[in-house]
Design a protein around this motif. Sequence first.
Motif, mmCIF file in Angstrom:
data_model
loop_
_atom_site.group_PDB
_atom_site.id
_atom_site.type_symbol
_atom_site.label_atom_id
_atom_site.label_comp_id
_atom_site.label_asym_id
_atom_site.label_seq_id
_atom_site.Cartn_x
_atom_site.Cartn_y
_atom_site.Cartn_z
ATOM 1 N N GLU A 403 -22.164 0.483 47.678
ATOM 2 C CA GLU A 403 -21.388 1.718 47.813
ATOM 3 C C GLU A 403 -22.007 2.674 48.816
ATOM 4 O O GLU A 403 -21.309 3.329 49.598
ATOM 5 C CB GLU A 403 -21.265 2.398 46.449
ATOM 6 C CG GLU A 403 -20.377 1.614 45.468
ATOM 7 C CD GLU A 403 -20.291 2.302 44.116
ATOM 8 O OE1 GLU A 403 -20.911 3.387 43.988
ATOM 9 O OE2 GLU A 403 -19.597 1.807 43.228
ATOM 10 N N LEU A 404 -23.331 2.788 48.772
ATOM 11 C CA LEU A 404 -23.999 3.677 49.716
ATOM 12 C C LEU A 404 -23.817 3.195 51.149
ATOM 13 O O LEU A 404 -23.589 3.994 52.077
ATOM 14 C CB LEU A 404 -25.499 3.774 49.359
ATOM 15 C CG LEU A 404 -25.815 4.563 48.070
ATOM 16 C CD1 LEU A 404 -27.329 4.499 47.791
ATOM 17 C CD2 LEU A 404 -25.406 6.009 48.223
ATOM 18 N N VAL A 405 -23.928 1.867 51.334
ATOM 19 C CA VAL A 405 -23.753 1.328 52.698
ATOM 20 C C VAL A 405 -22.331 1.576 53.181
ATOM 21 O O VAL A 405 -22.077 1.938 54.324
ATOM 22 C CB VAL A 405 -24.095 -0.173 52.718
ATOM 23 C CG1 VAL A 405 -23.707 -0.774 54.074
ATOM 24 C CG2 VAL A 405 -25.572 -0.379 52.463
ATOM 25 N N GLY A 406 -21.369 1.455 52.311
ATOM 26 C CA GLY A 406 -19.969 1.702 52.704
ATOM 27 C C GLY A 406 -19.711 3.164 53.023
ATOM 28 O O GLY A 406 -18.868 3.494 53.850
ATOM 29 N N ALA A 407 -20.457 4.063 52.392
ATOM 30 C CA ALA A 407 -20.252 5.499 52.631
ATOM 31 C C ALA A 407 -21.060 6.033 53.775
ATOM 32 O O ALA A 407 -20.943 7.207 54.134
ATOM 33 C CB ALA A 407 -20.553 6.289 51.349
ATOM 34 N N PRO A 409 -21.094 5.429 57.100
ATOM 35 C CA PRO A 409 -20.378 5.926 58.314
ATOM 36 C C PRO A 409 -19.776 7.319 58.133
ATOM 37 O O PRO A 409 -19.866 8.156 59.015
ATOM 38 C CB PRO A 409 -19.288 4.885 58.524
ATOM 39 C CG PRO A 409 -19.819 3.638 57.909
ATOM 40 C CD PRO A 409 -20.581 4.093 56.700
ATOM 41 N N ALA A 410 -19.218 7.576 56.969
ATOM 42 C CA ALA A 410 -18.635 8.912 56.742
ATOM 43 C C ALA A 410 -19.711 9.956 56.677
ATOM 44 O O ALA A 410 -19.549 11.079 57.181
ATOM 45 C CB ALA A 410 -17.830 8.894 55.434
ATOM 46 N N ILE A 411 -20.857 9.599 56.058
ATOM 47 C CA ILE A 411 -21.960 10.554 55.987
ATOM 48 C C ILE A 411 -22.499 10.851 57.371
ATOM 49 O O ILE A 411 -22.799 11.996 57.718
ATOM 50 C CB ILE A 411 -23.070 9.991 55.065
ATOM 51 C CG1 ILE A 411 -22.520 9.893 53.621
ATOM 52 C CG2 ILE A 411 -24.305 10.865 55.089
ATOM 53 C CD1 ILE A 411 -23.477 9.156 52.654
ATOM 54 N N VAL A 412 -22.618 9.786 58.179
ATOM 55 C CA VAL A 412 -23.152 9.978 59.537
ATOM 56 C C VAL A 412 -22.218 10.839 60.371
ATOM 57 O O VAL A 412 -22.646 11.686 61.145
ATOM 58 C CB VAL A 412 -23.391 8.610 60.203
ATOM 59 C CG1 VAL A 412 -23.780 8.784 61.659
ATOM 60 C CG2 VAL A 412 -24.491 7.866 59.465
ATOM 61 N N ASP A 413 -20.857 10.670 60.230
ATOM 62 C CA ASP A 413 -19.889 11.473 61.009
ATOM 63 C C ASP A 413 -19.969 12.942 60.659
ATOM 64 O O ASP A 413 -19.764 13.813 61.526
ATOM 65 C CB ASP A 413 -18.456 10.973 60.745
ATOM 66 C CG ASP A 413 -18.246 9.602 61.352
ATOM 67 O OD1 ASP A 413 -18.985 9.244 62.299
ATOM 68 O OD2 ASP A 413 -17.320 8.890 60.900
#
Length: 453
Positions: A403-407, A409-413
């Motif tokens: 779940e963290l890996v999937g999230a 990209p959104a966190i980085v943006d």
Amino acid sequence: MTAKNNSYLDQVVAQQAVLEENLRSAPVAGAAGGSGGRGVLAKRAGRAGPARETPVQGPVDVRITGFWRWQTVLVPPNAFVVHTRRGRKEPLHIGLGVSFRFDPGADSYLVVPGAIQTILINAYCICKELQGVLVQGYVQWIIDDFATAYRKLDFSDAEDPMRLVNVQLREQAEAAIKDKVSTMAVRDVLSDKQPIIEELTARLRTVAEGSGEPAARDDRGLGLRIVTVQIKEAVVSSTTLWENLQKPYRSDQNRVARLAELEAQEAVSMRELTAARTAEERRIENERELAALRDRHEAARFDRETAERLRRTGRTHADERAVADLAQEAALHALRLERDLHAERAENTRLQSELRRQELEAELALEAARVRAAHEQALLGLERERITVENANLRNASSIQAELVGALPAIVDNLPAPHELRSVQIGGDTLGLSGLLAQVSAIVDTVRGPGAS
């Protein structure tokens, strides 16, 4: 005592002097012919320059062309001309509007207007009563036979070839008028001019056209033809005589006018009396008719007023009865309305009670539904919490990491741009879930930078 002047004698003498002056012949140079001479037109033509058309000024518009002995005379179509030559007894050319060759050294010609001529006549005559009468008229004549006329008449006047002929004919006409008037009375001269016209016409035609008798066939007159003879006016010279001649007619006309005026006045008076009587009778008749009309109007007005009073009395009683009936009907209607009102109020009370009961039932049903919905909502919440707890219990490190890996990209943006790059070495997977979270937190802090809170 001074003698009175004879005005008539002075007038006759003056006319005689004028006649002698008018009858004087024109200069010889203007004659139609002559031994070896040329006429006025011919002499004018001789003064014309060579090879040039020269119009000759005069009563007839004659043009001369050519030069010296080879000239041509052009005559208008409405003019008579006679052309003679030296050594010849008869004319070379004669007629109306004839043009010809002209030799100034041996030829001569005469041109005369061919239009109709009018002579005005003013003849001072003495009638049978030895009274002076002025007769005014005119004579119109025309050249009929120019071959005879140019031999017997004098056309030598260069300015007006007809002047002497007109003077001679005028004198003959005046003499004929005076001879005829001398045998007539003043009234005949003033009333009937036809005898004067007939006498004047006969004399002038005898002179101008000839006698016309078989014994005198060679007598062709002067070669003229009398077109018409007219008498315009005859005037009495004496003013007193003229007034006296008019007095009988004027008196008779005054008498007729006065009688007509009296008859008119009498007729007008009778008409006025008749009109006044008719007007008075009409006025009396109108007054009688007006009185009768007023009486009829008064009777009709009285009848109308009586009928109106009766109508109003009956209408008043009828209105009172109608008011009483209306009051009774109103009272009955009020009772019926009050009864209906009590019934309506009872019905409204019943309806309101029924409506209140229905509202209470609806509120109770709604409250029960609300309680059931809250109970079902609570059950759903409990069920959701139970499922959440079960899911939390079922989660492991691998699922959380995924779940963290999937999230990421959104966190980085959503992260701010890094001011510096720091590298962190993550060891083996011996720490478990708590170690992985610590590493992720370190990476986040590194990305945010030292100024992040």
